[in-house]
Design a protein around this motif. Structure first.
Motif, PDB file in Angstrom:
ATOM      1  N   ALA A  12       0.835  -1.206   0.000  1.00 60.80           N
ATOM      2  CA  ALA A  12       0.000   0.000   0.000  1.00 60.80           C
ATOM      3  C   ALA A  12       0.869   1.255   0.000  1.00 60.80           C
ATOM      4  O   ALA A  12       0.532   2.256  -0.650  1.00 60.80           O
ATOM      5  CB  ALA A  12      -0.933  -0.008   1.205  1.00 60.80           C
ATOM      6  N   PHE A  13       1.996   1.214   0.705  1.00 60.38           N
ATOM      7  CA  PHE A  13       2.940   2.338   0.749  1.00 60.38           C
ATOM      8  C   PHE A  13       3.424   2.686  -0.658  1.00 60.38           C
ATOM      9  O   PHE A  13       3.705   3.847  -0.960  1.00 60.38           O
ATOM     10  CB  PHE A  13       4.105   1.965   1.669  1.00 60.38           C
ATOM     11  N   GLN A  14       3.487   1.689  -1.526  1.00 57.43           N
ATOM     12  CA  GLN A  14       3.931   1.933  -2.895  1.00 57.43           C
ATOM     13  C   GLN A  14       2.978   2.859  -3.651  1.00 57.43           C
ATOM     14  O   GLN A  14       3.385   3.500  -4.617  1.00 57.43           O
ATOM     15  CB  GLN A  14       4.094   0.607  -3.641  1.00 57.43           C
ATOM     16  N   LEU A  15       1.739   2.946  -3.212  1.00 60.11           N
ATOM     17  CA  LEU A  15       0.777   3.851  -3.855  1.00 60.11           C
ATOM     18  C   LEU A  15       1.158   5.315  -3.665  1.00 60.11           C
ATOM     19  O   LEU A  15       0.718   6.171  -4.427  1.00 60.11           O
ATOM     20  CB  LEU A  15      -0.634   3.607  -3.307  1.00 60.11           C
ATOM     21  N   VAL A  48       6.592   7.115  -2.861  1.00 62.96           N
ATOM     22  CA  VAL A  48       7.842   7.237  -2.103  1.00 62.96           C
ATOM     23  C   VAL A  48       8.785   6.064  -2.391  1.00 62.96           C
ATOM     24  O   VAL A  48       9.974   6.275  -2.646  1.00 62.96           O
ATOM     25  CB  VAL A  48       7.561   7.401  -0.593  1.00 62.96           C
ATOM     26  N   PRO A  49       8.309   4.821  -2.363  1.00 58.77           N
ATOM     27  CA  PRO A  49       9.220   3.711  -2.662  1.00 58.77           C
ATOM     28  C   PRO A  49       9.851   3.806  -4.049  1.00 58.77           C
ATOM     29  O   PRO A  49      11.008   3.435  -4.224  1.00 58.77           O
ATOM     30  CB  PRO A  49       8.323   2.473  -2.554  1.00 58.77           C
ATOM     31  N   ILE A  88      13.619  -4.060  -1.042  1.00 57.92           N
ATOM     32  CA  ILE A  88      12.882  -4.010   0.224  1.00 57.92           C
ATOM     33  C   ILE A  88      11.498  -3.389   0.039  1.00 57.92           C
ATOM     34  O   ILE A  88      10.494  -3.935   0.496  1.00 57.92           O
ATOM     35  CB  ILE A  88      13.679  -3.223   1.284  1.00 57.92           C
ATOM     36  N   PHE A  89      11.433  -2.246  -0.640  1.00 56.63           N
ATOM     37  CA  PHE A  89      10.183  -1.492  -0.733  1.00 56.63           C
ATOM     38  C   PHE A  89       9.436  -1.660  -2.047  1.00 56.63           C
ATOM     39  O   PHE A  89       8.296  -1.230  -2.162  1.00 56.63           O
ATOM     40  CB  PHE A  89      10.444   0.006  -0.515  1.00 56.63           C
TER      41      PHE A  89
END
Length: 142
Positions: A82-85, A88-89, A102-103
């Motif tokens: 979800a962080f990939q949305l 930032v990754p 990792i990300f």
């Protein structure tokens, strides 16, 4: 107790190392480099990443029940996905290949489905090992 913290942590480290070695081995054989994105490399890497995350959870909390450790590992993997949305990754992955590994760099529903494939077999194995090592309770004498 036969299942000592030290033994569980050692097994977790071995599991993580094996999962990562297999993932990198597949990338090396199938794609020739760490940054390869073929279907085999991507899907197996996702499942094996999840396996390593499960091993990490067990290493940090060796007495945690396997189902709960599996839930934490799956939650972590899904949170990273979800962080990939946010994008930032993707920016972080431009700095170093390790950050990309990792990300990740882009949200993918396929990854969401592959994470359990790396976690469920380890949860089942962990449950089986714990049940074999747990002393049988004896019935109270009448």
């Amino acid at each position: 107790m036969l299942e000592t913290t030290r033994a569980v942590r050692a097994a977790a480290v071995v599991t993580a190392v094996v999962a990562l070695a297999v993932a990198f081995g597949i990338r090396a054989v199938a794609g020739g480099h760490l940054n390869s994105n073929g279907v085999l490399q991507q899907d197996s890497g996702t499942a094996l990443y999840a396996s390593a995350v499960y091993a990490g959870v067990v290493f940090l909390r060796p007495r945690m029940r396997p189902l709960l450790a599996g839930a934490w590992a799956l939650g972590f993997c899904w949170a990273i996905e979800a962080f990939q949305l946010t994008g930032v990754p993707r920016r972080l992955s431009e700095y170093h290949i390790l950050l990309r590994l990792i990300f990740g760099n882009a949200f993918d529903w396929t990854d969401v489905r592959w994470y359990p494939a790396g976690i469920v077999p380890l949860v089942v194995a962990h449950l089986a090992i714990r049940s074999r090592r747990r002393p049988r309770s004896t019935a109270a004498p009448r």
